[in-house]
Write a protein that holds these residues in place. Structure first.
Motif, PDB file in Angstrom:
ATOM      1  N   VAL A   1      50.123  55.428  36.799  1.00 50.54           N
ATOM      2  CA  VAL A   1      49.088  54.987  35.853  1.00 50.54           C
ATOM      3  C   VAL A   1      47.777  54.740  36.589  1.00 50.54           C
ATOM      4  CG1 VAL A   1      48.432  53.210  34.195  1.00 50.54           C
ATOM      5  CG2 VAL A   1      50.837  53.842  34.436  1.00 50.54           C
ATOM      6  N   ARG A   2      46.750  55.449  36.183  1.00 53.22           N
ATOM      7  CA  ARG A   2      45.403  55.202  36.701  1.00 53.22           C
ATOM      8  C   ARG A   2      44.487  55.059  35.506  1.00 53.22           C
ATOM      9  NH1 ARG A   2      44.706  58.981  42.043  1.00 53.22           N
ATOM     10  NH2 ARG A   2      45.939  57.606  43.358  1.00 53.22           N
ATOM     11  N   ARG A   3      43.978  53.852  35.316  1.00 51.18           N
ATOM     12  CA  ARG A   3      43.144  53.576  34.145  1.00 51.18           C
ATOM     13  C   ARG A   3      41.975  52.681  34.512  1.00 51.18           C
ATOM     14  NH1 ARG A   3      48.084  52.033  30.168  1.00 51.18           N
ATOM     15  NH2 ARG A   3      48.754  54.145  29.775  1.00 51.18           N
ATOM     16  N   VAL A   4      40.912  52.829  33.752  1.00 51.86           N
ATOM     17  CA  VAL A   4      39.771  51.918  33.822  1.00 51.86           C
ATOM     18  C   VAL A   4      39.489  51.483  32.407  1.00 51.86           C
ATOM     19  CG1 VAL A   4      37.331  51.665  34.370  1.00 51.86           C
ATOM     20  CG2 VAL A   4      38.789  53.069  35.837  1.00 51.86           C
ATOM     21  N   TRP A   5      39.458  50.185  32.188  1.00 54.40           N
ATOM     22  CA  TRP A   5      39.141  49.603  30.897  1.00 54.40           C
ATOM     23  C   TRP A   5      37.840  48.847  31.040  1.00 54.40           C
ATOM     24  CZ3 TRP A   5      42.453  50.511  26.829  1.00 54.40           C
ATOM     25  CH2 TRP A   5      43.702  50.992  27.153  1.00 54.40           C
ATOM     26  N   CYS A   6      36.887  49.126  30.170  1.00 56.39           N
ATOM     27  CA  CYS A   6      35.622  48.392  30.193  1.00 56.39           C
ATOM     28  C   CYS A   6      35.321  47.879  28.784  1.00 56.39           C
ATOM     29  CB  CYS A   6      34.476  49.286  30.655  1.00 56.39           C
ATOM     30  SG  CYS A   6      34.624  49.791  32.392  1.00 56.39           S
ATOM     31  N   GLY A   7      34.607  46.790  28.717  1.00 60.42           N
ATOM     32  CA  GLY A   7      34.225  46.219  27.435  1.00 60.42           C
ATOM     33  C   GLY A   7      32.838  45.617  27.542  1.00 60.42           C
TER      34      GLY A   7
ATOM     35  N   LEU B   1      37.871  44.594  44.070  1.00 58.60           N
ATOM     36  CA  LEU B   1      38.745  43.812  43.212  1.00 58.60           C
ATOM     37  C   LEU B   1      39.214  44.677  42.051  1.00 58.60           C
ATOM     38  CD1 LEU B   1      36.647  40.537  43.054  1.00 58.60           C
ATOM     39  CD2 LEU B   1      38.669  40.964  44.438  1.00 58.60           C
ATOM     40  N   PRO B   2      40.372  44.399  41.470  1.00 59.05           N
ATOM     41  CA  PRO B   2      40.859  45.202  40.358  1.00 59.05           C
ATOM     42  C   PRO B   2      40.087  44.958  39.062  1.00 59.05           C
ATOM     43  CG  PRO B   2      42.414  43.461  40.865  1.00 59.05           C
ATOM     44  CD  PRO B   2      41.349  43.429  41.908  1.00 59.05           C
ATOM     45  N   GLN B   3      39.162  44.011  39.037  1.00 60.22           N
ATOM     46  CA  GLN B   3      38.326  43.802  37.860  1.00 60.22           C
ATOM     47  C   GLN B   3      36.991  43.217  38.291  1.00 60.22           C
ATOM     48  OE1 GLN B   3      40.198  41.042  35.212  1.00 60.22           O
ATOM     49  NE2 GLN B   3      41.195  39.983  36.872  1.00 60.22           N
ATOM     50  N   PHE B   4      35.976  43.419  37.466  1.00 60.12           N
ATOM     51  CA  PHE B   4      34.661  42.895  37.812  1.00 60.12           C
ATOM     52  C   PHE B   4      33.827  42.689  36.557  1.00 60.12           C
ATOM     53  CE2 PHE B   4      34.348  47.483  37.919  1.00 60.12           C
ATOM     54  CZ  PHE B   4      33.181  47.741  37.231  1.00 60.12           C
TER      55      PHE B   4
ATOM     56  N   TRP C   1      32.425  44.077  31.394  1.00 56.57           N
ATOM     57  CA  TRP C   1      33.537  43.823  32.296  1.00 56.57           C
ATOM     58  C   TRP C   1      34.379  45.084  32.398  1.00 56.57           C
ATOM     59  CZ3 TRP C   1      38.153  44.898  30.167  1.00 56.57           C
ATOM     60  CH2 TRP C   1      38.247  44.859  28.784  1.00 56.57           C
ATOM     61  N   CYS C   2      35.004  45.269  33.525  1.00 51.69           N
ATOM     62  CA  CYS C   2      35.907  46.395  33.720  1.00 51.69           C
ATOM     63  C   CYS C   2      37.135  45.938  34.480  1.00 51.69           C
ATOM     64  CB  CYS C   2      35.230  47.522  34.508  1.00 51.69           C
ATOM     65  SG  CYS C   2      33.927  48.355  33.597  1.00 51.69           S
ATOM     66  N   SER C   3      38.255  46.560  34.166  1.00 52.16           N
ATOM     67  CA  SER C   3      39.516  46.297  34.833  1.00 52.16           C
ATOM     68  C   SER C   3      40.093  47.635  35.278  1.00 52.16           C
ATOM     69  CB  SER C   3      40.478  45.594  33.868  1.00 52.16           C
ATOM     70  OG  SER C   3      41.719  45.391  34.478  1.00 52.16           O
ATOM     71  N   LEU C   4      40.541  47.727  36.517  1.00 53.08           N
ATOM     72  CA  LEU C   4      41.035  48.977  37.075  1.00 53.08           C
ATOM     73  C   LEU C   4      42.515  48.863  37.408  1.00 53.08           C
ATOM     74  CD1 LEU C   4      37.994  48.337  38.216  1.00 53.08           C
ATOM     75  CD2 LEU C   4      38.308  50.561  39.203  1.00 53.08           C
ATOM     76  N   THR C   5      43.271  49.908  37.085  1.00 54.85           N
ATOM     77  CA  THR C   5      44.675  50.001  37.436  1.00 54.85           C
ATOM     78  C   THR C   5      44.858  51.266  38.260  1.00 54.85           C
ATOM     79  OG1 THR C   5      45.294  48.947  35.367  1.00 54.85           O
ATOM     80  CG2 THR C   5      47.016  50.118  36.533  1.00 54.85           C
ATOM     81  N   ASP C   6      45.423  51.144  39.442  1.00 56.10           N
ATOM     82  CA  ASP C   6      45.637  52.297  40.313  1.00 56.10           C
ATOM     83  C   ASP C   6      47.076  52.281  40.815  1.00 56.10           C
ATOM     84  OD1 ASP C   6      45.284  54.553  41.808  1.00 56.10           O
ATOM     85  OD2 ASP C   6      44.124  53.587  43.379  1.00 56.10           O
TER      86      ASP C   6
END
Length: 51
Positions: free
Chosen positions: A42-48, A22-25, A33-38
């Motif tokens: 743009v390739r990014r991973v955002w976590c909080g 999934l693009p986020q988990f 939590w993390c959200s992935l963009t591929d």
């Protein structure tokens, strides 16, 4: 590759797998939590964390 082992993020060997994620988990305790963009440009991973 990093993964959540239930108490912390740890390093493991990496492997290529089909696009089945999934693009986020959320972590099992729902505190990280993390959200992935591929995309092509743009390739990014955002976590909080909770708090």
């Amino acid at each position: 590759m990093w993964h959540w082992n239930g108490t912390r993020i740890t390093a493991t060997r990496w492997a290529v797998s089909p696009q089945t994620t999934l693009p986020q988990f959320l972590s099992p305790d729902r505190k990280i939590w993390c959200s992935l963009t591929d995309l092509v440009a743009v390739r990014r991973v955002w976590c909080g964390i909770e708090g």
